[in-house]
Scaffold this motif. Structure first.
Motif, PDB file in Angstrom:
ATOM      1  N   ALA A 323       0.921  -1.381   0.009  1.00  0.00           N
ATOM      2  CA  ALA A 323      -0.117   0.120  -0.004  1.00  0.00           C
ATOM      3  C   ALA A 323       0.631   1.204  -0.104  1.00  0.00           C
ATOM      4  O   ALA A 323       0.585   2.198  -0.705  1.00  0.00           O
ATOM      5  N   ASP A 324       1.914   1.306   1.022  1.00  0.00           N
ATOM      6  CA  ASP A 324       2.663   2.297   0.823  1.00  0.00           C
ATOM      7  C   ASP A 324       3.495   2.602  -0.479  1.00  0.00           C
ATOM      8  O   ASP A 324       3.742   3.696  -0.942  1.00  0.00           O
ATOM      9  N   THR A 325       3.796   1.441  -1.140  1.00  0.00           N
ATOM     10  CA  THR A 325       4.602   1.705  -2.356  1.00  0.00           C
ATOM     11  C   THR A 325       3.813   2.019  -3.676  1.00  0.00           C
ATOM     12  O   THR A 325       4.090   3.072  -4.052  1.00  0.00           O
ATOM     13  N   VAL A 326       2.435   1.551  -3.598  1.00  0.00           N
ATOM     14  CA  VAL A 326       1.762   1.744  -4.933  1.00  0.00           C
ATOM     15  C   VAL A 326       0.923   3.122  -4.573  1.00  0.00           C
ATOM     16  O   VAL A 326       0.728   3.907  -5.672  1.00  0.00           O
ATOM     17  N   PHE A 327       0.491   3.245  -3.116  1.00  0.00           N
ATOM     18  CA  PHE A 327      -0.358   4.312  -3.365  1.00  0.00           C
ATOM     19  C   PHE A 327       0.283   5.675  -2.613  1.00  0.00           C
ATOM     20  O   PHE A 327      -0.535   6.589  -2.440  1.00  0.00           O
ATOM     21  N   GLY A 328       1.229   5.347  -1.727  1.00  0.00           N
ATOM     22  CA  GLY A 328       1.873   6.340  -0.806  1.00  0.00           C
ATOM     23  C   GLY A 328       3.050   6.894  -1.344  1.00  0.00           C
ATOM     24  O   GLY A 328       3.711   7.773  -0.490  1.00  0.00           O
ATOM     25  N   ALA A 329       3.628   6.629  -2.433  1.00  0.00           N
ATOM     26  CA  ALA A 329       5.043   6.895  -2.816  1.00  0.00           C
ATOM     27  C   ALA A 329       5.835   6.839  -1.907  1.00  0.00           C
ATOM     28  O   ALA A 329       6.856   7.597  -1.707  1.00  0.00           O
ATOM     29  N   GLN A 330       6.006   5.847  -1.233  1.00  0.00           N
ATOM     30  CA  GLN A 330       6.988   5.347  -0.245  1.00  0.00           C
ATOM     31  C   GLN A 330       7.350   4.072  -0.464  1.00  0.00           C
ATOM     32  O   GLN A 330       6.929   2.758   0.082  1.00  0.00           O
ATOM     33  N   PRO A 331       8.056   3.702  -1.445  1.00  0.00           N
ATOM     34  CA  PRO A 331       8.583   2.522  -1.782  1.00  0.00           C
ATOM     35  C   PRO A 331       9.482   1.641  -0.895  1.00  0.00           C
ATOM     36  O   PRO A 331      10.285   2.196  -0.635  1.00  0.00           O
ATOM     37  N   ARG A 332       8.829   0.654  -0.535  1.00  0.00           N
ATOM     38  CA  ARG A 332       9.540  -0.264   0.537  1.00  0.00           C
ATOM     39  C   ARG A 332       9.126  -1.746   0.235  1.00  0.00           C
ATOM     40  O   ARG A 332       8.009  -1.916  -0.097  1.00  0.00           O
ATOM     41  N   CYS A 333      10.256  -2.535   0.251  1.00  0.00           N
ATOM     42  CA  CYS A 333       9.698  -4.032   0.163  1.00  0.00           C
ATOM     43  C   CYS A 333      10.160  -4.954   1.341  1.00  0.00           C
ATOM     44  O   CYS A 333      10.882  -4.130   2.448  1.00  0.00           O
ATOM     45  N   VAL A 334       9.709  -5.942   1.737  1.00  0.00           N
ATOM     46  CA  VAL A 334       9.814  -6.662   2.818  1.00  0.00           C
ATOM     47  C   VAL A 334      11.226  -7.637   2.821  1.00  0.00           C
ATOM     48  O   VAL A 334      11.529  -8.275   1.817  1.00  0.00           O
ATOM     49  N   ASP A 335      11.926  -7.529   3.788  1.00  0.00           N
ATOM     50  CA  ASP A 335      13.072  -8.385   4.134  1.00  0.00           C
ATOM     51  C   ASP A 335      12.728  -9.757   4.606  1.00  0.00           C
ATOM     52  O   ASP A 335      12.376  -9.784   5.790  1.00  0.00           O
TER      53      ASP A 335
END
Length: 459
Positions: A323-335
């Motif tokens: 949600a943060d990546t696609v809609f919040g312009a806060q790209p992050r992925c899970v380790d």
């Protein structure tokens, strides 16, 4: 092109609900979600939550025995009332389901109580006949229990069925050797059922640290679970009100109930994926990249349906990150490399994070620090149960690569270890922490001498 929704989520479990709520409430997306069963998914309705409550219930006889060891001469657990517990359990699950729905409604998410399938890359169809378009689709349908594929398997139960049983079985067979099998064998034994566990291997919990596997296997035997290792059922047959189990070696037993805990599989069948370019893996899992994106740019997937790390907190983190990546312009992925977990057996739980001793040794030189002891609390009460703590340390960098705890409340303890290991803590930094005495956890910071070295480490 205009869409009905910015995001449509298929699946109302922990990962899907988190993604929907964050996308809508924090990032202003128009969100719809469809769930064919009860909101909350496997963890809340038929997994982690009811299972943990059953674990709590099953510890009463052991708690009474410990109380007698401390001088409470007449302490007893009494008779377990399964119907009363079951009804209270379902009241609690309904309360939690209401919280999940209330949270989504408050966030402005449209809830659809229906099964959703994919029509194309941007369209879903509900079992009600409605169709909706969405700029992005998130699949979060989780997994389902697998059956072994033997004659008569329809006579057995899966873990979901245990929460709705009319009566507690007097004699029960649990088939499997993973954490679900171990936990439910523990539960049923503690609630008073004559419990047998059969597994095709020689010790339980394949994939866990070998020393811990042996400890869990022996503990189940010690609490009274009958173990049938290197055994596999070949068929089930109705025998009056009971079930006759015939094994591959020709032997047979009769039980009142049989529960299969023989793995889980991603719930992708009948989802309409053939109408899209979404790729599936060998186990039927949806293949995604590190951003949870499928081969179709508009379709994403999180949680057990991707078969990465199948744990509820991981699904939640994946959903939030999406949600943060696609809609919040806060790209992050899970380790996914360093995730703590626990197996809720009793009296000692198994908590683990990082590499097993065997996996670490295969990568390079290591030192192993371990302590085995009888905890003060249970020792005083007369218990012979032994606890174990282990740190696996890189001999070169001194980083703690793995921690494995076989102690009471190990799940609570491993959570705190996860913070230190996530920061890259070394063995010397563990040693620098002042011990809290008298506690079980102090062993983590007082083990000074390695019990062995492996992986080419110099003695």
């Amino acid at each position: 092109m205009s869409f009905d929704y910015d995001l449509f989520v298929i699946g109302g479990g922990s990962g899907g609900v988190r993604a929907a709520r964050i996308a809508s409430s924090q990032h202003g997306a128009r969100v719809g979600i469809a769930e064919e069963s009860r909101m909350g998914g496997t963890c809340v309705i038929r997994g982690c939550v009811p299972k943990k409550l059953m674990i709590f219930a099953s510890t009463a006889p052991a708690a009474a025995a410990e109380a007698r060891g401390y001088g409470w001469a007449e302490a007893t657990a009494g008779r377990f009332d399964w119907p009363a517990f079951r009804d209270k359990l379902h009241d609690e699950l309904s309360r939690l389901e209401g919280l999940y729905e209330g949270g989504l409604t408050a966030a402005g998410v449209d809830i659809h109580h229906a099964r959703a399938t994919l029509v194309d890359h941007h369209t879903v169809e509900l079992s009600t006949g409605e169709r909706f378009t969405a700029k992005h689709i998130l699949i979060a349908v989780g997994g389902r229990p697998s059956l072994p594929g033997i004659p008569g398997e329809e006579l057995g139960m899966i873990s979901d069925d245990l929460f709705t049983m009319e009566t507690l079985p007097r004699r029960v067979l649990v088939v499997g050797g993973g954490f679900i099998a171990c936990e439910f064998a523990t539960i049923l034994n503690g609630l008073g059922s004559d419990t047998t566990l059969c597994y095709r291997g020689d010790r339980l919990l394949r994939g866990f640290d070998e020393e811990c596997r042996a400890l869990v296997t022996h503990q189940l035997e010690d609490i009274g679970v009958t173990m049938r290792l290197n055994a596999n059922p070949a068929r089930l047959d109705r025998d009056g009100d009971a079930i006759r189990v015939t094994y591959e070696d020709g032997s047979a037993e009769t039980h009142d109930a049989v529960m299969f805990a023989t793995g889980r599989h991603p719930y992708t069948a009948g989802l309409g994926l053939e109408n899209t370019g979404v790729k599936l893996g060998r186990k039927g899992e949806i293949v995604v990249d590190r951003w949870s994106q499928t081969a179709v740019p508009s379709i994403f997937a999180v949680g057990d349906v991707t078969d990465r790390v199948n744990l509820t907190p991981v699904a939640i983190r994946e959903g939030h990150s999406f949600a943060d990546t696609v809609f919040g312009a806060q790209p992050r992925c899970v380790d996914h490399d360093l995730v703590a977990s626990a197996v809720y057996v009793r009296p000692h739980e198994l908590g683990t994070i990082g590499l097993t001793e065997e996996a670490a040794a295969a990568q390079g030189p290591i030192e192993v620090y371990a302590a085995s002891f009888r905890p003060m609390r249970s020792l005083f009460a007369g218990s012979e149960a032994r606890a174990m703590m282990k740190l696996v340390v890189c001999a070169d960098t001194r980083r703690v690569l793995g921690c494995h705890l076989f102690v009471p409340e190990a799940g609570e303890m491993i959570q705190l270890v996860a913070v230190a290991m996530g920061m890259g803590a070394t063995k010397e930094q563990f040693d620098a922490a002042m011990a809290v005495h008298p506690t079980l956890a102090e062993e983590l910071v007082t083990m000074r001498t390695p019990v062995r070295r492996a992986g080419g480490a110099v003695v």
